[in-house]
Design a protein around this motif. Sequence first.
Motif, mmCIF file in Angstrom:
data_model
loop_
_atom_site.group_PDB
_atom_site.id
_atom_site.type_symbol
_atom_site.label_atom_id
_atom_site.label_comp_id
_atom_site.label_asym_id
_atom_site.label_seq_id
_atom_site.Cartn_x
_atom_site.Cartn_y
_atom_site.Cartn_z
ATOM 1 N N ASN A 1 4.611 9.645 14.455
ATOM 2 C CA ASN A 1 4.291 8.510 13.585
ATOM 3 C C ASN A 1 3.662 8.965 12.268
ATOM 4 N N LYS A 2 2.818 9.997 12.312
ATOM 5 C CA LYS A 2 2.209 10.524 11.080
ATOM 6 C C LYS A 2 3.277 11.145 10.179
ATOM 7 N N GLN A 3 4.239 11.861 10.784
ATOM 8 C CA GLN A 3 5.309 12.469 9.996
ATOM 9 C C GLN A 3 6.196 11.401 9.350
ATOM 10 N N LYS A 4 6.475 10.327 10.068
ATOM 11 C CA LYS A 4 7.267 9.226 9.507
ATOM 12 C C LYS A 4 6.519 8.565 8.348
ATOM 13 N N ALA A 5 5.216 8.356 8.524
ATOM 14 C CA ALA A 5 4.413 7.736 7.465
ATOM 15 C C ALA A 5 4.394 8.624 6.222
ATOM 16 N N CYS A 6 4.288 9.924 6.411
ATOM 17 C CA CYS A 6 4.325 10.851 5.270
ATOM 18 C C CYS A 6 5.660 10.745 4.540
ATOM 19 N N ALA A 7 6.741 10.748 5.295
ATOM 20 C CA ALA A 7 8.076 10.682 4.693
ATOM 21 C C ALA A 7 8.256 9.395 3.901
ATOM 22 N N GLU A 8 7.687 8.308 4.363
ATOM 23 C CA GLU A 8 7.832 7.021 3.692
ATOM 24 C C GLU A 8 7.178 7.001 2.311
ATOM 25 N N VAL A 9 6.164 7.831 2.100
ATOM 26 C CA VAL A 9 5.482 7.843 0.804
ATOM 27 C C VAL A 9 5.734 9.136 0.029
ATOM 28 N N GLY A 10 6.607 9.969 0.546
ATOM 29 C CA GLY A 10 6.987 11.182 -0.181
ATOM 30 C C GLY A 10 6.037 12.353 -0.029
ATOM 31 N N ILE A 11 5.290 12.379 1.044
ATOM 32 C CA ILE A 11 4.389 13.499 1.319
ATOM 33 C C ILE A 11 5.071 14.420 2.323
ATOM 34 N N ALA A 12 5.083 15.705 2.019
ATOM 35 C CA ALA A 12 5.664 16.680 2.931
ATOM 36 C C ALA A 12 4.771 16.812 4.162
ATOM 37 N N SER A 13 5.386 17.127 5.286
ATOM 38 C CA SER A 13 4.593 17.371 6.487
ATOM 39 C C SER A 13 5.169 18.568 7.226
ATOM 40 N N GLU A 14 4.290 19.233 7.937
ATOM 41 C CA GLU A 14 4.675 20.411 8.713
ATOM 42 C C GLU A 14 3.960 20.336 10.051
ATOM 43 N N LEU A 15 4.686 20.617 11.107
ATOM 44 C CA LEU A 15 4.099 20.661 12.443
ATOM 45 C C LEU A 15 4.101 22.101 12.913
ATOM 46 N N VAL A 16 2.924 22.599 13.257
ATOM 47 C CA VAL A 16 2.786 23.947 13.785
ATOM 48 C C VAL A 16 2.362 23.800 15.233
ATOM 49 N N ILE B 1 0.839 -1.203 0.000
ATOM 50 C CA ILE B 1 0.000 0.000 0.000
ATOM 51 C C ILE B 1 0.871 1.248 0.000
ATOM 52 N N LYS B 2 1.921 1.261 0.820
ATOM 53 C CA LYS B 2 2.829 2.415 0.872
ATOM 54 C C LYS B 2 3.530 2.620 -0.466
ATOM 55 N N ASP B 3 3.946 1.533 -1.103
ATOM 56 C CA ASP B 3 4.595 1.640 -2.416
ATOM 57 C C ASP B 3 3.639 2.241 -3.443
ATOM 58 N N LYS B 4 2.396 1.798 -3.423
ATOM 59 C CA LYS B 4 1.397 2.324 -4.351
ATOM 60 C C LYS B 4 1.142 3.806 -4.084
ATOM 61 N N LEU B 5 1.036 4.174 -2.809
ATOM 62 C CA LEU B 5 0.842 5.583 -2.459
ATOM 63 C C LEU B 5 2.017 6.442 -2.906
ATOM 64 N N ALA B 6 3.218 5.932 -2.731
ATOM 65 C CA ALA B 6 4.417 6.677 -3.127
ATOM 66 C C ALA B 6 4.390 6.984 -4.616
ATOM 67 N N VAL B 7 3.971 6.014 -5.419
ATOM 68 C CA VAL B 7 3.890 6.218 -6.868
ATOM 69 C C VAL B 7 2.795 7.236 -7.191
ATOM 70 N N GLU B 8 1.643 7.092 -6.564
ATOM 71 C CA GLU B 8 0.516 7.978 -6.838
ATOM 72 C C GLU B 8 0.783 9.413 -6.381
ATOM 73 N N CYS B 9 1.577 9.580 -5.338
ATOM 74 C CA CYS B 9 1.829 10.911 -4.778
ATOM 75 C C CYS B 9 3.070 11.576 -5.356
ATOM 76 N N SER B 10 3.858 10.848 -6.125
ATOM 77 C CA SER B 10 5.155 11.356 -6.563
ATOM 78 C C SER B 10 5.063 12.613 -7.420
ATOM 79 N N ASP B 11 4.007 12.751 -8.199
ATOM 80 C CA ASP B 11 3.903 13.919 -9.074
ATOM 81 C C ASP B 11 2.894 14.949 -8.563
ATOM 82 N N LYS B 12 2.502 14.817 -7.321
ATOM 83 C CA LYS B 12 1.530 15.748 -6.739
ATOM 84 C C LYS B 12 2.187 16.550 -5.621
ATOM 85 N N ASN B 13 1.691 17.741 -5.427
ATOM 86 C CA ASN B 13 2.189 18.604 -4.363
ATOM 87 C C ASN B 13 1.272 18.435 -3.155
#
Length: 87
Positions: free
Chosen positions: A46-61, A14-26
């Motif tokens: 844990n949410k930030q680690k999961a984002c990093a694993e699939v190439g999604i940026a994360s920000e903590l405010v 699932i993570k591999d599929k998400l990484a591919v689907e998210c690779s060209d999106k901001n």
Amino acid sequence: MAVILYGKPAAAAIKDKLAVECSDKNIKLTIFQVGNNQASNTYISNKQKACAEVGIASELVKNDKKFDEIVKYLREKSGVKITTTRI
């Protein structure tokens, strides 16, 4: 007939599929944390680690601002119309 599902390989697929689907999106996950609860800190980490694993940026405010100030920040940063309801 029973089927055995092994969780780790399924999650990896699932993570591999998400990484591919998210690779060209901001895509970016912004987390607003009010206060400093250890359980929340772990959850957020844990949410930030999961984002990093699939190439999604994360920000903590982190802040202790009032609700209205957080909504104002969101409106300015996102450009999205945000409506709120007080209960």
